[in-house]
Enzyme design. Structure first.
Site, PDB file in Angstrom:
ATOM      1  N   HIS A  55       0.807  -1.224   0.000  1.00  0.00           N
ATOM      2  CA  HIS A  55       0.000   0.000   0.000  1.00  0.00           C
ATOM      3  C   HIS A  55       0.840   1.273   0.000  1.00  0.00           C
ATOM      4  CE1 HIS A  55      -3.871   2.166   1.127  1.00  0.00           C
ATOM      5  NE2 HIS A  55      -4.311   1.218   0.332  1.00  0.00           N
TER       6      HIS A  55
ATOM      7  N   HIS B 189      -6.519  -2.811 -10.991  1.00  0.00           N
ATOM      8  CA  HIS B 189      -6.886  -2.366  -9.643  1.00  0.00           C
ATOM      9  C   HIS B 189      -8.353  -1.960  -9.657  1.00  0.00           C
ATOM     10  CE1 HIS B 189      -6.901   0.866  -6.439  1.00  0.00           C
ATOM     11  NE2 HIS B 189      -6.250  -0.094  -5.788  1.00  0.00           N
TER      12      HIS B 189
END
Length: 382
Positions: free
Chosen positions: A185, A285
């Site tokens: 992340h 994504h």
């Protein structure tokens, strides 16, 4: 056919929907949003609308070029997310106009079904083994989880061990073939990323995502020397020009363009084709809503180097509403044995519940990602 109107709806949990109307009664839907900056993207779409009102919506490439190149300053998350949502809606209109699904206009099927994975663990990952077992019972063959909480430039080995223990618990519970995506992340800096990827190696992650922030992609070279785990990145990268150097450098194994950020469906297709030439896989994504997921599935269907698709049903961000709540045909996203079928209806293939969208827009949202700090009070990456 002419574009007559753009309507924007900010809806729970953290999304922005766009409807484009035409003078022939055909409408299209898209999802122009940056999570946490919905109002900013909304303003950008409104500003760009002057360039497309009155245009033929079938001229997708020229409209995209106008929106991208028509301003002296270009690129970045806000402008590209605005363009992405507009472009998705144009493909939805075009498919409905010609009565064919979008993937047919992208070259047709390269596969018969789309492999998907599910999210577990939350922002601060907990109880991941139990959550992974539950997803496995639902038929999923792979999950993704955040690797860690805050992690400083140099941090304790206890935090490293905690990451390893979580991944190991899933591997032990579900065996060697279950897919485990580990999302750093962008929270981890280069030094700790090198340690983590080395320690994770025995547990054979499906991929390691965003091991460093995209502005630090030069660090991927050094990180890649410490692991054979597939390295994935790309959710915060925009247009084919943004991916060019990454692919040339050769240290990434999977790219993850987000079709609501990177420039839309056709731009995603162009990026995927670039990746194919470098023997790199594509796993779009998508922690967002139904238009982004539908757009991604059409790209996946027609892309030979696609490998697996993220989807947000049940993700920890989706509080109040979820992706199936805004469509009349939720069966389009019916997951079976870790796969979803390719939509066969015209356009994006989803039937938006406009009344529900409008009701949700009356409530709206003001979602922002949390601000995290280290123990000493300094800002941490979320």
């Amino acid at each position: 056919m002419k574009i007559t109107k753009l309507s924007l709806y900010k809806v729970l949990p953290r999304w922005l929907f766009l409807k484009i109307d035409t003078d022939e009664g055909i409408c299209g839907w898209g999802e122009p949003v940056v999570e946490g900056r919905a109002e900013t993207v909304k303003a950008a779409v409104t500003e760009l609308s002057d360039y497309i009102i009155g245009r033929n919506p079938n001229d997708i490439e020229d409209i995209w070029q106008t929106l991208y190149r028509g301003g002296f300053y270009r690129g970045g998350p806000i402008l590209m997310s605005a363009i992405s949502g507009i472009e998705q809606a144009l493909w939805d209109i075009k498919g409905k106009y010609y009565n064919i699904p979008v993937y047919e206009m992208l070259g047709g099927k390269a596969r018969q079904k789309i492999k998907v994975y599910s999210w577990i663990g939350g922002d601060r990952p907990i109880d991941v083994a139990a959550a992974a077992i539950e997803k496995h019972k639902q038929g999923f063959q792979a999950v993704k989880m955040n690797a860690s909480e805050e992690m400083n430039y140099i941090d304790s080995f206890s935090k490293v061990e905690a990451v390893i223990e979580r991944v190991a618990s899933i591997r032990e519970a579900l065996g060697k073939d279950f897919g485990i995506g580990v999302d750093f992340h962008g929270r981890v800096h280069k030094t700790m990323a090198k340690t983590l990827v080395k320690e994770l190696e025995p547990y054979r992650p499906m991929f390691i995502e965003e091991p460093v922030l995209p502005e630090n992609n030069e660090a991927l070279r050094e990180i890649a020397l410490h692991t054979t785990c597939p390295i994935a990145t790309g959710e915060r990268m925009y247009t084919r020009w943004g991916f060019k150097q990454l692919l040339q450098d050769g240290y990434v194994d999977i790219i993850q363009p987000d079709l609501s950020h990177t420039g839309g469906i056709l731009e995603g297709k162009k990026i995927a084709a670039m990746a194919e030439a470098y023997d790199v896989a594509v796993a779009p994504h998508c922690p967002l809503g139904p238009m982004t997921l539908a757009s991604s599935v059409h790209l996946d269907a027609s892309t030979p180097n696609f490998i697996i698709q993220e989807q947000s049903l049940g993700i920890h961000y989706n509080e109040g509403m979820d992706i199936l709540d805004y469509i009349h045909n939720p069966e389009v996203f019916a997951y079976k044995n870790g796969y979803v079928s390719i939509p066969d209806q015209p356009g994006l293939g989803i039937d938006i519940n406009e009344e529900k969208v409008k009701q949700a827009a009356e409530i709206g949202h003001d979602w922002k990602n949390p601000i995290w700090r280290h123990e000493d009070g300094s800002i941490a990456e979320w």
